[in-house]
Design a protein around this motif. Structure first.
Motif, PDB file in Angstrom:
ATOM      1  N   ASP A 135      -7.599   5.130  -8.481  1.00  0.00           N
ATOM      2  CA  ASP A 135      -8.671   5.558  -9.387  1.00  0.00           C
ATOM      3  C   ASP A 135      -9.347   4.349 -10.024  1.00  0.00           C
ATOM      4  N   LEU A 136      -8.563   3.345 -10.420  1.00  0.00           N
ATOM      5  CA  LEU A 136      -9.153   2.135 -10.989  1.00  0.00           C
ATOM      6  C   LEU A 136      -9.962   1.383  -9.940  1.00  0.00           C
ATOM      7  N   ILE A 137      -9.469   1.340  -8.715  1.00  0.00           N
ATOM      8  CA  ILE A 137     -10.229   0.710  -7.622  1.00  0.00           C
ATOM      9  C   ILE A 137     -11.607   1.351  -7.499  1.00  0.00           C
TER      10      ILE A 137
ATOM     11  N   TYR B 174       0.820  -1.213   0.000  1.00  0.00           N
ATOM     12  CA  TYR B 174       0.000   0.000   0.000  1.00  0.00           C
ATOM     13  C   TYR B 174       0.855   1.264   0.000  1.00  0.00           C
ATOM     14  N   GLY B 175       1.870   1.310   0.844  1.00  0.00           N
ATOM     15  CA  GLY B 175       2.667   2.528   0.968  1.00  0.00           C
ATOM     16  C   GLY B 175       3.356   2.920  -0.319  1.00  0.00           C
ATOM     17  N   GLU B 176       3.921   1.935  -1.029  1.00  0.00           N
ATOM     18  CA  GLU B 176       4.612   2.206  -2.290  1.00  0.00           C
ATOM     19  C   GLU B 176       3.809   1.759  -3.502  1.00  0.00           C
ATOM     20  N   GLY B 177       2.946   0.768  -3.324  1.00  0.00           N
ATOM     21  CA  GLY B 177       2.245   0.205  -4.471  1.00  0.00           C
ATOM     22  C   GLY B 177       0.948   0.884  -4.835  1.00  0.00           C
ATOM     23  N   ALA B 178       0.304   1.542  -3.880  1.00  0.00           N
ATOM     24  CA  ALA B 178      -1.023   2.137  -4.125  1.00  0.00           C
ATOM     25  C   ALA B 178      -0.877   3.527  -4.714  1.00  0.00           C
TER      26      ALA B 178
ATOM     27  N   THR C 178     -20.217  -3.535 -16.996  1.00  0.00           N
ATOM     28  CA  THR C 178     -19.034  -3.464 -16.126  1.00  0.00           C
ATOM     29  C   THR C 178     -17.779  -3.250 -16.973  1.00  0.00           C
ATOM     30  N   PRO C 179     -17.667  -2.107 -17.658  1.00  0.00           N
ATOM     31  CA  PRO C 179     -16.575  -1.930 -18.630  1.00  0.00           C
ATOM     32  C   PRO C 179     -15.177  -1.947 -18.007  1.00  0.00           C
ATOM     33  N   TYR C 180     -15.014  -1.375 -16.816  1.00  0.00           N
ATOM     34  CA  TYR C 180     -13.680  -1.350 -16.213  1.00  0.00           C
ATOM     35  C   TYR C 180     -13.290  -2.736 -15.695  1.00  0.00           C
TER      36      TYR C 180
END
Length: 339
Positions: A224-226, A214-218, A308-310
């Motif tokens: 935004d995709l989430i 989360y700290g480096e990966g998010a 559900t396009p995304y």
């Protein structure tokens, strides 16, 4: 009350230590005789939400673990739920409860496998809507864990949900009733969070590069995709009669510290910041969260005419990028499953 824990991974370690701290009778099952021997001899040393070393009975025999248990807690990954249900079916006895931590259609698969035994043996099949514990077990007999404030629970027969929660309240006061096992799975937020962040960090993962998930990966792009996929999850849930929280509301319900945006909720939570990223593609963030979390959003959406396009775009990419066996699923859905 006696518990059997099926699965000695991160969550199995955490639940065993947690129940031992509450002086509950508990047997931990693992397929590994070596792991069972280590835990049987040394117990489980917990840090974080609990601190101490707890004696835990462990075995590599499933029949020994579940014999005499009032409640059987299943903590395996989702791709093992159907197999575990098949293994447990001849071992289950009158009045036992089976609770799957956490959801990913586990209760539905158990109901399909157990069939008429649920009625004839007066069994209860239930699941949680989220993991109660955020846990990491670096080696057998050790676990670092945090405990959430509440999680939803539902039984396959809604009339059994409240009695089950009352029965377990002395051990799991965090359990809150929700309407159905459809809601428990649709409400789980892990896949919607894990898969986009994993995809945005595939190079790191393939290269086994250390990073904090989360700290480096998010990144903001991943978040935004989430958010976009989460909106589709909520729309699909509404189409099948479930009112569920968005990811941010769900996270804020788990922890004392509240945030007004998802990026901060993921990157400023001390518990999440301790989470390290995968070092292999053969990780539950893909093997569990894609086929049992993300793919069903699109599958059920098609059944009920929800676009559900995304989610579709994410799945199309993963279908091309990953080996098919890595994200294989045992799930089948019919409209009548949701009516």
């Amino acid at each position: 009350m006696k518990f059997a824990i099926v699965g000695a991974g991160n969550t199995g370690h955490a639940i065993s230590a947690y129940l031992a701290d509450k002086n509950a009778g508990c047997v931990l099952y693992t397929r590994s005789e070596a792991k069972a021997a280590v835990i049987q001899e040394n117990g489980i040393t917990a840090t974080g939400g609990l601190n101490g070393t707890y004696p835990v009975r462990a075995t590599a025999r499933l029949d020994e673990a579940v014999n005499g248990a009032d409640c059987i807690i299943v903590t395996t990954q989702a791709n093992a739920h159907r197999t575990v249900a098949e293994q447990l079916k001849p071992l289950l006895t009158e009045g036992q409860a089976v609770v799957i931590f956490n959801s990913n259609w586990g209760a539905m698969e158990f109901v399909q496998v157990l069939g008429d035994d649920i009625r004839s043996k007066n069994l209860v099949v239930a699941e949680t809507s989220a993991q109660l514990f955020v846990a990491s077990s670096p080696k057998p007999g050790q676990v670092n864990m945090s405990i959430k404030a509440k999680v939803g629970v539902a039984a396959s027969d809604p009339a059994q949900t409240r009695p089950l929660i009352d029965r377990l309240s002395g051990f799991f006061p965090q359990f809150q009733p929700v309407d159905s096992i459809i809601e428990t799975t649709m409400a789980t937020t892990n896949p919607v969070i894990h898969v986009p962040i994993t995809v945005f960090n595939l190079a790191r993962i393939e290269n086994a590069q250390p990073f904090t998930f989360y700290g480096e990966g998010a990144s903001r792009a991943a978040v935004d995709l989430i958010v976009r996929i989460d909106k589709e999850r909520i729309a699909v849930a509404k189409a099948i009669g479930c009112e569920i929280d968005d990811v941010l509301t769900g996270i804020n319900s788990f922890w004392p510290q509240k945030h007004d945006n998802l990026f901060d909720a993921l990157t400023k939570n001390e518990t999440y910041l301790r989470a390290v990223g995968p070092k292999t593609l053969n990780h539950r963030y893909l093997t569990e969260d894609v086929p049992f979390g993300i793919a069903p959003i699109a599958q059920i959406g098609r059944l009920f005419g929800v676009e559900t396009p995304y989610t579709d775009a994410l799945l199309a990419y993963l279908d091309h990028a990953l080996p098919a066996e890595l994200i294989a699923s045992t799930l089948t859905f019919r409209k009548e499953d949701f009516c």
